[in-house]
Design an enzyme around this catalytic site. Structure first.
Site, PDB file in Angstrom:
ATOM      1  N   HIS A 136       1.861  16.820 -26.990  1.00 23.86           N
ATOM      2  CA  HIS A 136       1.759  15.529 -26.577  1.00 23.86           C
ATOM      3  C   HIS A 136       0.682  14.898 -27.339  1.00 23.86           C
ATOM      4  CE1 HIS A 136       5.019  16.199 -23.851  1.00 23.86           C
ATOM      5  NE2 HIS A 136       4.753  15.111 -23.428  1.00 23.86           N
ATOM      6  N   ARG A 188      -1.192  22.332 -15.060  1.00 22.94           N
ATOM      7  CA  ARG A 188      -0.180  21.219 -15.153  1.00 22.94           C
ATOM      8  C   ARG A 188      -0.331  20.527 -16.864  1.00 22.94           C
ATOM      9  NH1 ARG A 188       1.948  16.090 -11.290  1.00 22.94           N
ATOM     10  NH2 ARG A 188       3.389  15.212 -13.106  1.00 22.94           N
ATOM     11  N   ARG A 233       0.853  -1.210  -0.122  1.00 23.02           N
ATOM     12  CA  ARG A 233       0.088  -0.016   0.094  1.00 23.02           C
ATOM     13  C   ARG A 233       0.875   1.251   0.112  1.00 23.02           C
ATOM     14  NH1 ARG A 233      -3.231  -3.038   3.816  1.00 23.02           N
ATOM     15  NH2 ARG A 233      -5.104  -3.991   2.378  1.00 23.02           N
ATOM     16  N   LYS A 239       8.979  22.778 -13.935  1.00 21.01           N
ATOM     17  CA  LYS A 239       8.262  21.789 -13.708  1.00 21.01           C
ATOM     18  C   LYS A 239       7.753  21.683 -12.301  1.00 21.01           C
ATOM     19  CE  LYS A 239       6.604  17.352 -14.377  1.00 21.01           C
ATOM     20  NZ  LYS A 239       6.706  16.068 -15.007  1.00 21.01           N
ATOM     21  N   HIS A 278       9.512   9.024 -28.116  1.00 23.36           N
ATOM     22  CA  HIS A 278       8.700   9.746 -27.446  1.00 23.36           C
ATOM     23  C   HIS A 278       8.948  11.401 -27.788  1.00 23.36           C
ATOM     24  CE1 HIS A 278       5.564  11.444 -24.776  1.00 23.36           C
ATOM     25  NE2 HIS A 278       6.559  11.853 -23.864  1.00 23.36           N
ATOM     26  N   LYS A 286       4.197  11.352 -11.483  1.00 28.41           N
ATOM     27  CA  LYS A 286       3.349  10.373 -12.192  1.00 28.41           C
ATOM     28  C   LYS A 286       3.862   9.260 -12.389  1.00 28.41           C
ATOM     29  CE  LYS A 286       0.808  13.949 -14.973  1.00 28.41           C
ATOM     30  NZ  LYS A 286       0.713  14.492 -16.540  1.00 28.41           N
ATOM     31  N   GLU A 302      11.788  17.935 -24.706  1.00 27.91           N
ATOM     32  CA  GLU A 302      11.049  18.338 -23.562  1.00 27.91           C
ATOM     33  C   GLU A 302      11.536  19.524 -22.832  1.00 27.91           C
ATOM     34  OE1 GLU A 302       8.249  16.725 -22.733  1.00 27.91           O
ATOM     35  OE2 GLU A 302       8.434  14.705 -23.347  1.00 27.91           O
ATOM     36  N   GLU A 352      -3.261  17.859 -11.793  1.00 27.67           N
ATOM     37  CA  GLU A 352      -3.499  18.236 -13.361  1.00 27.67           C
ATOM     38  C   GLU A 352      -5.098  18.670 -13.537  1.00 27.67           C
ATOM     39  OE1 GLU A 352      -1.356  16.029 -16.387  1.00 27.67           O
ATOM     40  OE2 GLU A 352      -2.983  16.282 -17.568  1.00 27.67           O
ATOM     41  N   HIS A 383       1.308  11.901 -29.415  1.00 21.58           N
ATOM     42  CA  HIS A 383       0.795  10.643 -29.161  1.00 21.58           C
ATOM     43  C   HIS A 383       0.160   9.985 -30.275  1.00 21.58           C
ATOM     44  CE1 HIS A 383       0.674  10.446 -24.684  1.00 21.58           C
ATOM     45  NE2 HIS A 383       1.217   9.249 -24.865  1.00 21.58           N
ATOM     46  N   ASN A 426       1.794  19.055 -21.524  1.00 24.58           N
ATOM     47  CA  ASN A 426       1.361  18.207 -22.408  1.00 24.58           C
ATOM     48  C   ASN A 426       1.587  18.753 -23.620  1.00 24.58           C
ATOM     49  OD1 ASN A 426       1.029  16.024 -20.826  1.00 24.58           O
ATOM     50  ND2 ASN A 426      -0.956  16.832 -20.179  1.00 24.58           N
TER      51      ASN A 426
HETATM   52  P1  NAD Z   1      13.920   4.996 -21.458  1.00 29.12           P
HETATM   53  O1  NAD Z   1      13.716   4.941 -19.975  1.00 29.12           O
HETATM   54  O2  NAD Z   1      13.581   3.790 -22.302  1.00 29.12           O
HETATM   55  O3  NAD Z   1      15.508   5.129 -21.782  1.00 29.12           O
HETATM   56  C1  NAD Z   1      15.837   5.461 -23.240  1.00 29.12           C
HETATM   57  C2  NAD Z   1      16.968   4.500 -23.533  1.00 29.12           C
HETATM   58  O4  NAD Z   1      18.164   4.889 -22.849  1.00 29.12           O
HETATM   59  C3  NAD Z   1      16.926   2.978 -22.727  1.00 29.12           C
HETATM   60  O5  NAD Z   1      17.528   2.099 -23.751  1.00 29.12           O
HETATM   61  C4  NAD Z   1      17.770   3.074 -21.435  1.00 29.12           C
HETATM   62  O6  NAD Z   1      18.584   1.784 -21.359  1.00 29.12           O
HETATM   63  C5  NAD Z   1      19.143   4.050 -22.165  1.00 29.12           C
HETATM   64  N1  NAD Z   1      19.749   4.669 -21.042  1.00 29.12           N
HETATM   65  C6  NAD Z   1      19.143   5.580 -20.184  1.00 29.12           C
HETATM   66  N2  NAD Z   1      20.102   5.946 -19.290  1.00 29.12           N
HETATM   67  C7  NAD Z   1      21.259   5.907 -20.118  1.00 29.12           C
HETATM   68  C8  NAD Z   1      22.445   6.443 -19.692  1.00 29.12           C
HETATM   69  N3  NAD Z   1      23.035   7.270 -18.831  1.00 29.12           N
HETATM   70  N4  NAD Z   1      23.509   6.130 -20.628  1.00 29.12           N
HETATM   71  C9  NAD Z   1      23.351   5.139 -21.510  1.00 29.12           C
HETATM   72  N5  NAD Z   1      22.049   4.678 -22.026  1.00 29.12           N
HETATM   73  C10 NAD Z   1      20.892   5.027 -21.060  1.00 29.12           C
HETATM   74  O7  NAD Z   1      13.283   6.273 -22.085  1.00 29.12           O
HETATM   75  P2  NAD Z   1      13.064   7.715 -21.341  1.00 29.12           P
HETATM   76  O8  NAD Z   1      12.897   8.302 -22.985  1.00 29.12           O
HETATM   77  O9  NAD Z   1      13.990   8.181 -20.624  1.00 29.12           O
HETATM   78  O10 NAD Z   1      11.545   7.695 -20.873  1.00 29.12           O
HETATM   79  C11 NAD Z   1      10.412   7.433 -21.767  1.00 29.12           C
HETATM   80  C12 NAD Z   1       9.417   6.921 -20.698  1.00 29.12           C
HETATM   81  O11 NAD Z   1       9.110   8.141 -19.988  1.00 29.12           O
HETATM   82  C13 NAD Z   1       7.995   6.906 -21.546  1.00 29.12           C
HETATM   83  O12 NAD Z   1       7.689   5.461 -21.201  1.00 29.12           O
HETATM   84  C14 NAD Z   1       6.933   7.936 -21.050  1.00 29.12           C
HETATM   85  O13 NAD Z   1       5.895   7.624 -20.984  1.00 29.12           O
HETATM   86  C15 NAD Z   1       7.738   8.375 -19.691  1.00 29.12           C
HETATM   87  N6  NAD Z   1       7.567   9.623 -19.463  1.00 29.12           N
HETATM   88  C16 NAD Z   1       6.701   9.745 -18.162  1.00 29.12           C
HETATM   89  C17 NAD Z   1       6.637  11.034 -17.560  1.00 29.12           C
HETATM   90  C18 NAD Z   1       5.926  11.117 -16.427  1.00 29.12           C
HETATM   91  O14 NAD Z   1       5.714  12.421 -15.675  1.00 29.12           O
HETATM   92  N7  NAD Z   1       5.973  10.256 -15.393  1.00 29.12           N
HETATM   93  C19 NAD Z   1       7.051  12.147 -18.391  1.00 29.12           C
HETATM   94  C20 NAD Z   1       7.635  11.989 -19.633  1.00 29.12           C
HETATM   95  C21 NAD Z   1       7.659  10.804 -20.026  1.00 29.12           C
HETATM   96  N1  GLY Z   2       4.962  14.934 -17.943  1.00 28.98           N
HETATM   97  C1  GLY Z   2       3.876  15.718 -17.804  1.00 28.98           C
HETATM   98  C2  GLY Z   2       3.488  15.975 -16.594  1.00 28.98           C
HETATM   99  O1  GLY Z   2       4.216  15.546 -15.537  1.00 28.98           O
HETATM  100  O2  GLY Z   2       2.209  16.470 -16.003  1.00 28.98           O
END
Ligand code: NAD
Ligand code: GLY
Length: 370
Positions: free
Chosen positions: A249, A242, A122, A228, A267, A144, A186, A238, A253, A246
């Site tokens: 996005h 907030r 939990r 942020k 992305h 998030k 971003e 949001e 998307h 997006n």
């Molecule tokens: P990811 O986590 O897949 O990382 C991208 C690639 O880089 C992976 O292959 C990873 O192994 C590699 N990598 C990571 N750090 C590294 C480093 N220092 N050196 C070498 N390789 C490295 O992708 P991302 O772009 O970081 O994240 C995308 C995800 O984030 C999506 O699922 C998206 O929905 C999510 N997201 C969430 C939020 C939120 O607010 N929670 C906001 C934006 C995006």
């Molecule tokens: N990435 C959008 C948010 O955190 O609201």
């Protein structure tokens, strides 16, 4: 130099630390958060290999026990299957509520490990150590957390704030250039949505940020996180401002849904094109000066990010299908379309009940098929 940015969320407030070498300080920084000195580090296989040992050495030096749990790299790990496997690993380790999960990695690891932390017994504390530019400036801050399902991305999740975020700028040195560029989308998004001066600074300094020049990188990451943190503190769930985060996005998307989430289209690349389209659509609707949309195009092109539909693999795209995906966006209300549009650079706003017909004409003018 280490910079600290507070996220003002009352009894769930926390700090984001930004600077070089933070991984080596992790043990000392998180020791005060622990009741009995136990942690589980969650990382994907790539990041575990590159940075896992340094992190665990730092924990060990501070007398913090850690177990490492690895997941396969890539978006496919944000799944019910990986969530179940991770939860089971945590149970097998006997982690308790007074212990801590450390998410070491990009947005995939942060979202998955954060969601596991939200539901494990939990709710258990977690710390974000973001290792991609995207994760540092966006996903690690704001709480998030989510996984994907075959019906769409991030549809199952929870708001669960981390206790601490350590954004070590040095870890970006191992990040592939394409991932760096995707994260930069971003960064520049913050300028486009709410800080014209930052956008102007990035017009000049964007290439230096991508080259990871220390001063430029520190300023860009710091300003992004500052924005942020301020927006999240004002509107954690949001219900208002907030949503501006997006920008780009909903357009992006729709393309990700068509092309497939993952390698073919990152992305951040989809977000870059989405921002360019949001500005051009705003111009087409008479809401925004044309020169602002042109500046967005030029700033993206200068850093090698896509700004035109024909730069996206897998086309041509059908306008109606794109609009259908846009209607499934989490921002859509009662079957109507919500988009983040702009009155100008640094002046994004939420447009509700957008008429799909002008949007369809716009997408066709962009090269989508009718
Ligand atoms: P990811 O986590 O897949 O990382 C991208 C690639 O880089 C992976 O292959 C990873 O192994 C590699 N990598 C990571 N750090 C590294 C480093 N220092 N050196 C070498 N390789 C490295 O992708 P991302 O772009 O970081 O994240 C995308 C995800 O984030 C999506 O699922 C998206 O929905 C999510 N997201 C969430 C939020 C939120 O607010 N929670 C906001 C934006 C995006
Ligand atoms: N990435 C959008 C948010 O955190 O609201």
């Amino acid at each position: 130099m280490i910079r600290t940015i507070p996220v003002g969320l009352g009894d769930r407030a926390y700090e984001v630390l930004i600077g070089p070498g933070l991984i080596d300080q992790t043990g000392a920084r998180i020791r005060p958060l622990l009741k009995r000195g136990r942690t589980a580090v969650v990382a994907d296989e790539t990041v575990a290999h590159l940075h896992g040992d340094r992190l665990r050495a730092s924990l060990s030096t501070a007398g913090v026990h850690s177990d490492l749990i690895t997941i396969p790299a890539g978006e496919a790990s944000k799944s019910f299957e990986q969530l179940a496997a991770l939860s089971d690993d945590l149970l097998a380790l006997g982690l308790d509520r007074g212990d801590l999960i450390i998410a070491l990695g990009g947005g995939v690891v942060g979202d998955l490990a954060g969601f596991a932390a939200a539901i494990y017994k939990r709710g258990i504390d977690f710390v974000q150590i973001p290792t991609t530019l995207l994760a540092q400036v966006d996903s690690s801050v704001g709480g998030k957390t989510a996984i994907d399902t075959p019906r769409g991305k991030n549809l199952i999740g929870a708001f669960h704030q981390p206790r601490l975020v350590l954004a070590d700028l040095d870890v970006l040195s191992t990040l592939p250039d394409r991932e760096m560029r995707a994260g930069y989308a971003e960064v520049i998004k913050y300028g486009m949505l709410g800080d014209f001066a930052f956008f102007e600074w990035l017009e000049v300094n964007g290439p230096a940020v991508l080259r990871r020049e220390p001063e430029a990188l520190a300023y860009a990451v710091g300003r992004s996180i500052e924005m942020k943190a301020e927006i999240v503190a004002e509107d954690e769930r949001e219900t208002g401002r907030r949503a501006l985060l997006n920008l780009g996005h909903t357009f992006g998307h729709a393309l990700e849904a068509e092309v497939g989430f993952g390698e073919a289209l990152r992305h951040g690349e989809a977000v870059a094109l989405g921002c360019a389209q949001a500005f051009r659509f705003s111009v087409a609707e008479g809401l925004c000066p044309g020169q602002d949309a042109q500046r967005v195009d030029r700033a993206l092109a200068r850093t090698g990010l896509p700004a035109r539909l024909d730069q996206i693999p897998g086309g041509p795209f059908a306008a109606d299908r794109l609009i259908q995906h846009m209607g499934q966006d989490k921002k859509a209300e009662g079957g109507t379309l919500t988009l983040i549009l702009a009155h100008g650079l640094g002046q994004a706003f939420t447009a509700k009940a957008v008429n799909p017909e002008p949007l369809r004409r716009f997408l066709v003018s962009e090269g989508a098929t009718s």
